[in-house]
Motif scaffolding. Sequence first.
Motif, PDB file in Angstrom:
ATOM      1  N   ARG A 212       0.603  -1.222   0.130  1.00  0.00           N
ATOM      2  CA  ARG A 212       0.031  -0.067   0.014  1.00  0.00           C
ATOM      3  C   ARG A 212       0.922   1.358   0.231  1.00  0.00           C
ATOM      4  O   ARG A 212       2.169   1.118   0.438  1.00  0.00           O
ATOM      5  N   LEU A 214       1.209   5.510   0.896  1.00  0.00           N
ATOM      6  CA  LEU A 214       0.912   6.406   2.261  1.00  0.00           C
ATOM      7  C   LEU A 214       0.812   7.803   2.000  1.00  0.00           C
ATOM      8  O   LEU A 214       1.494   8.472   1.176  1.00  0.00           O
ATOM      9  N   GLU A 216       0.257  11.156   4.584  1.00  0.00           N
ATOM     10  CA  GLU A 216       0.306  11.557   6.203  1.00  0.00           C
ATOM     11  C   GLU A 216       0.152  12.870   6.249  1.00  0.00           C
ATOM     12  O   GLU A 216       0.611  13.920   5.778  1.00  0.00           O
ATOM     13  N   ALA A 292      -2.204  -8.780  16.157  1.00  0.00           N
ATOM     14  CA  ALA A 292      -2.385  -7.407  16.366  1.00  0.00           C
ATOM     15  C   ALA A 292      -2.590  -6.623  17.613  1.00  0.00           C
ATOM     16  O   ALA A 292      -2.827  -5.865  17.927  1.00  0.00           O
ATOM     17  N   LYS A 293      -2.500  -7.554  18.593  1.00  0.00           N
ATOM     18  CA  LYS A 293      -2.703  -7.438  20.014  1.00  0.00           C
ATOM     19  C   LYS A 293      -4.133  -6.718  20.255  1.00  0.00           C
ATOM     20  O   LYS A 293      -4.155  -5.821  21.124  1.00  0.00           O
ATOM     21  N   GLU A 316      -6.441   6.471   8.935  1.00  0.00           N
ATOM     22  CA  GLU A 316      -6.228   5.992  10.382  1.00  0.00           C
ATOM     23  C   GLU A 316      -5.781   7.407  11.339  1.00  0.00           C
ATOM     24  O   GLU A 316      -5.031   8.217  10.695  1.00  0.00           O
ATOM     25  N   VAL A 317      -6.232   7.516  12.611  1.00  0.00           N
ATOM     26  CA  VAL A 317      -5.691   8.476  13.583  1.00  0.00           C
ATOM     27  C   VAL A 317      -4.571   8.077  14.100  1.00  0.00           C
ATOM     28  O   VAL A 317      -4.642   7.095  14.755  1.00  0.00           O
ATOM     29  N   ASN A 318      -3.522   8.257  14.049  1.00  0.00           N
ATOM     30  CA  ASN A 318      -1.998   7.988  14.504  1.00  0.00           C
ATOM     31  C   ASN A 318      -1.927   8.907  15.936  1.00  0.00           C
ATOM     32  O   ASN A 318      -1.332   8.429  16.847  1.00  0.00           O
ATOM     33  N   SER A 342      -2.974   9.057   9.140  1.00  0.00           N
ATOM     34  CA  SER A 342      -2.385   8.609   8.004  1.00  0.00           C
ATOM     35  C   SER A 342      -3.260   7.775   6.947  1.00  0.00           C
ATOM     36  O   SER A 342      -4.270   7.169   7.658  1.00  0.00           O
ATOM     37  N   ARG A 344      -3.802   4.871   4.191  1.00  0.00           N
ATOM     38  CA  ARG A 344      -2.998   3.918   3.145  1.00  0.00           C
ATOM     39  C   ARG A 344      -3.770   3.993   1.874  1.00  0.00           C
ATOM     40  O   ARG A 344      -4.842   3.960   1.976  1.00  0.00           O
TER      41      ARG A 344
ATOM     42  N   ILE B 228       0.426  -0.235  17.373  1.00  0.00           N
ATOM     43  CA  ILE B 228       0.359  -1.282  16.404  1.00  0.00           C
ATOM     44  C   ILE B 228       0.799  -0.629  15.158  1.00  0.00           C
ATOM     45  O   ILE B 228       0.411   0.398  15.126  1.00  0.00           O
ATOM     46  N   HIS B 229       1.402  -1.187  14.179  1.00  0.00           N
ATOM     47  CA  HIS B 229       1.715  -0.805  12.962  1.00  0.00           C
ATOM     48  C   HIS B 229       0.206  -0.434  12.079  1.00  0.00           C
ATOM     49  O   HIS B 229      -0.256  -1.432  11.741  1.00  0.00           O
ATOM     50  N   SER B 230       0.483   0.990  11.682  1.00  0.00           N
ATOM     51  CA  SER B 230      -0.886   1.279  10.701  1.00  0.00           C
ATOM     52  C   SER B 230      -0.644   0.766   9.374  1.00  0.00           C
ATOM     53  O   SER B 230      -1.799   0.502   8.520  1.00  0.00           O
ATOM     54  N   THR B 331       3.380   6.135  11.962  1.00  0.00           N
ATOM     55  CA  THR B 331       2.206   5.523  11.562  1.00  0.00           C
ATOM     56  C   THR B 331       1.882   4.335  12.261  1.00  0.00           C
ATOM     57  O   THR B 331       2.007   3.145  12.163  1.00  0.00           O
ATOM     58  N   ILE B 332       0.996   4.781  13.317  1.00  0.00           N
ATOM     59  CA  ILE B 332       0.561   3.796  14.306  1.00  0.00           C
ATOM     60  C   ILE B 332      -0.990   3.741  14.583  1.00  0.00           C
ATOM     61  O   ILE B 332      -1.447   4.781  14.141  1.00  0.00           O
ATOM     62  N   ILE B 333      -1.357   2.642  15.110  1.00  0.00           N
ATOM     63  CA  ILE B 333      -2.564   2.768  15.508  1.00  0.00           C
ATOM     64  C   ILE B 333      -2.532   2.836  17.111  1.00  0.00           C
ATOM     65  O   ILE B 333      -1.785   1.628  17.635  1.00  0.00           O
ATOM     66  N   PRO B 334      -2.837   3.782  17.663  1.00  0.00           N
ATOM     67  CA  PRO B 334      -2.504   3.934  19.336  1.00  0.00           C
ATOM     68  C   PRO B 334      -3.068   2.861  20.118  1.00  0.00           C
ATOM     69  O   PRO B 334      -4.276   2.411  19.698  1.00  0.00           O
TER      70      PRO B 334
END
Lengths: 472, 472
Positions: A212, A214, A216, A292-293, A316-318, A342, A344, B228-230, B331-334
């Motif tokens: 993908r 990006l 930002e 992905a926790k 996505e909101v970073n 950001s 994708r 985690i990585h967005s 570039t994270i998902i918080p």
Amino acid sequence: MSETPDSAVQTAADDTVRAYIEQHRAAFLDDLAEWLRIPSVSAQPEHDGDVRRSADWLAAKLKETGFPVTEVLATPGAPAVYAEWPSGDPDAPTVLVYGHHDVQPAAREDGWHTEPFEPELRDGRLYGRGAADDKGQVFFHTLGVRAHLAATGRTAPAVNLKLLVEGEEESGSPHFRALVEAHADRLAADAVIVSDTGMWSETTPTVCTGMRGLAECEIRLYGPDQDIHSGSFGGAVPNPATAAARLVAALHDADERVAVPGFYEGIAELTDAERELVAELPFDEAEWLRTAKSRAPHGEAGYSTLERVWARPTAEVNGIGGGYQGPGGKTIIPSSAMVKLSFRLVAGQDPDRIEKLVTAWVATQVPDGIRHEISFSAGTRPCLTPLDHPALQSVVRAMGRAFGQKIRFTREGGSGPAADLQDVLGAPVLFLGISVPSDGWHAPNEKVEVDLLLKGVETTAHLWGDLGAAGR
Amino acid sequence: MSETPDSAVQTAADDTVRAYIEQHRAAFLDDLAEWLRIPSVSAQPEHDGDVRRSADWLAAKLKETGFPVTEVLATPGAPAVYAEWPSGDPDAPTVLVYGHHDVQPAAREDGWHTEPFEPELRDGRLYGRGAADDKGQVFFHTLGVRAHLAATGRTAPAVNLKLLVEGEEESGSPHFRALVEAHADRLAADAVIVSDTGMWSETTPTVCTGMRGLAECEIRLYGPDQDIHSGSFGGAVPNPATAAARLVAALHDADERVAVPGFYEGIAELTDAERELVAELPFDEAEWLRTAKSRAPHGEAGYSTLERVWARPTAEVNGIGGGYQGPGGKTIIPSSAMVKLSFRLVAGQDPDRIEKLVTAWVATQVPDGIRHEISFSAGTRPCLTPLDHPALQSVVRAMGRAFGQKIRFTREGGSGPAADLQDVLGAPVLFLGISVPSDGWHAPNEKVEVDLLLKGVETTAHLWGDLGAAGR
């Protein structure tokens, strides 16, 4: 039965390649271990010398492998390594292999069972920082091209083979695009092969067909000139933190599609055939959620989790912030708020166009009395190689011969410097990787499966012949 | 004409009061200046001794004024001062006056033209920290009760007069409620008069009839166990920062009404008469916006700006935060996000009930896969005295005699410790203040208009007689 003669030839070639690899396996692993001992951590200034040493080591090894041209390319940061081995055949296609020789930081106390920079071969695995990401996957090209020559009886590869191995990938490749632009003529290629990805699993060999892109941005919203009292003024002036929240909330519709007008324009929808290929993979959602926790899947209606991360664009909101974030309360209307977003992007989308669309949309969302600023950083374009692209078919055939299995397809949800090669060189980008999720990239006890590493060697040994036969 | 005899009596009394005040004006101002020289800054530990000195000074001055009971009340923080002057008349109503003797921090270099703790009388204004907030407005009660006695020939006030002057108001009154609870029997009163507010302006004398209440909470939203990585996960798991934003966005409907079910239940709508009283005030919206340091009014549909801040409940975001807020992008998902909300409440609402409603509503707004916590701090109840309340009518009459003008009505958008007195003592709260917006509370060059300060003296001189005549 008409293919029997070709099949017989191929089987003989496969046997030769395997025998050659078996013969050189020990020396190959010893050499790789030597390289892994150099702690080329680009993010830590105290390792600057090690990163340079790693570049020199690789250049010398490529010279020894037979590349007539090897060079260490300086950048304002860490050096890259360039090597070139012309085919000699005027019709031969040119292939540029991309990888990186820098590694993530690692320390024994992070949870390593052995010293991260003292590689150890144990139970068919080579442990050490960089074993998979990315020294191992760069290094299989050395034995690969030698096996290719041995199996074909050639003295030069069937393709014009170029290697570009950068030294700052783990630091965000800050000088990579400029490097590619500065050397665009020498790097020119018919196809780029990115040797810095992985496969689905040990038992499901796959080839990645795209990444993908990006875009930002950071949006700053300004309300009162300073924080004001929420008792005296609350309920009667616009609150920039509320405006920021409403902007984020408006970013998606009820189907979790990005609500910015024009966002999806130009995207090729997944075909039924493509969706079937994704569905064929042995995907375990519970296991994926553990990676992905996270506790639940959530995303665009009508798409599976894999489709969402591989083939659908996102917003996505970073980060979000505004007002008082310390302990306890503070009854204010904050003066300002901030959102970092950001996006994708998938094939058909362009970060410059997305910047224009988002900028225009944000302006329509900010209420009277709130001033806003929006700034984008440099975007990354998506890359996607069509399944019927001849070079991709060559990769699939070469992997199929090495693995003796059907090769399936994946994509990568992230974005990478591969896009710079695609953009600057105007060449399609292919991904060839043998790493597996359990290899522990960026984690303690990084390893590479030796069997798979040798399958990588074997794949490239077949690939150059296949691509060479296909011609330009 | 039936009121002529009363009017004549009243005019004579008014003249006596004015003469008495004129006679004692200089000594009154000297005494106040002496008190203002004590830097009783409750927020600064180095002034702890000054705050105690301020309490002792006031207790001595109240004793000298004639209060038979004066006492410094210890708290775990700064001391309060209590004084009591029984009427001697068994039918006399009991009035408790509330004020505070601590002040905001002040330093010459903040922009003061003179030393903040060296009061200066200039152009009819007394400059100095605390001149208006709140020492001046506490102190006018000393001369006020003496003028009342002089005008009526009494030796004790016509009401049982109690004063409670706390020492931590500028530090959020952390021990005030406990203090009131501990001394509830002694503080018992038929009405509370808060002497810590202001009027609309120099030319528009007003009485405040209520304050909004307050409920405050912090909501924490938890998504992935770590950032985690967005790229790898973006678009496929819930993002807690997005969830926080959506929660905030859902907090209001399109008319900017609070969308929490039940939120408006029990609120008495503004009557046409009340709305007319608000509309009568010479409100300049542009000037108000300058005070609010804001660019546009914005709020609940169908209400004016003053109605919004005085008579309507609100929900405001005081702070929001989650993910990466530093420079550049990440570039994270918080992993988590946080929102701090405050709700201003009006008569008919109760902070405990609002806590229940908001808690239930938030639970319905959080998506699957996001865990949340919500915590409320101790709330403050709204207070509102009906326009036809006899004690309020007494205040209006007394002010009218002092100012010789029609007295109009305001409310206060903020929330204060007055609500604790209302709750614990079960007495209606009235607000009597002569400060004006230009007095600069909490700002450099705080001052009080001496003419208005003396109108405060005059008002209380009339008020005790008026309330006493009304009986319990």
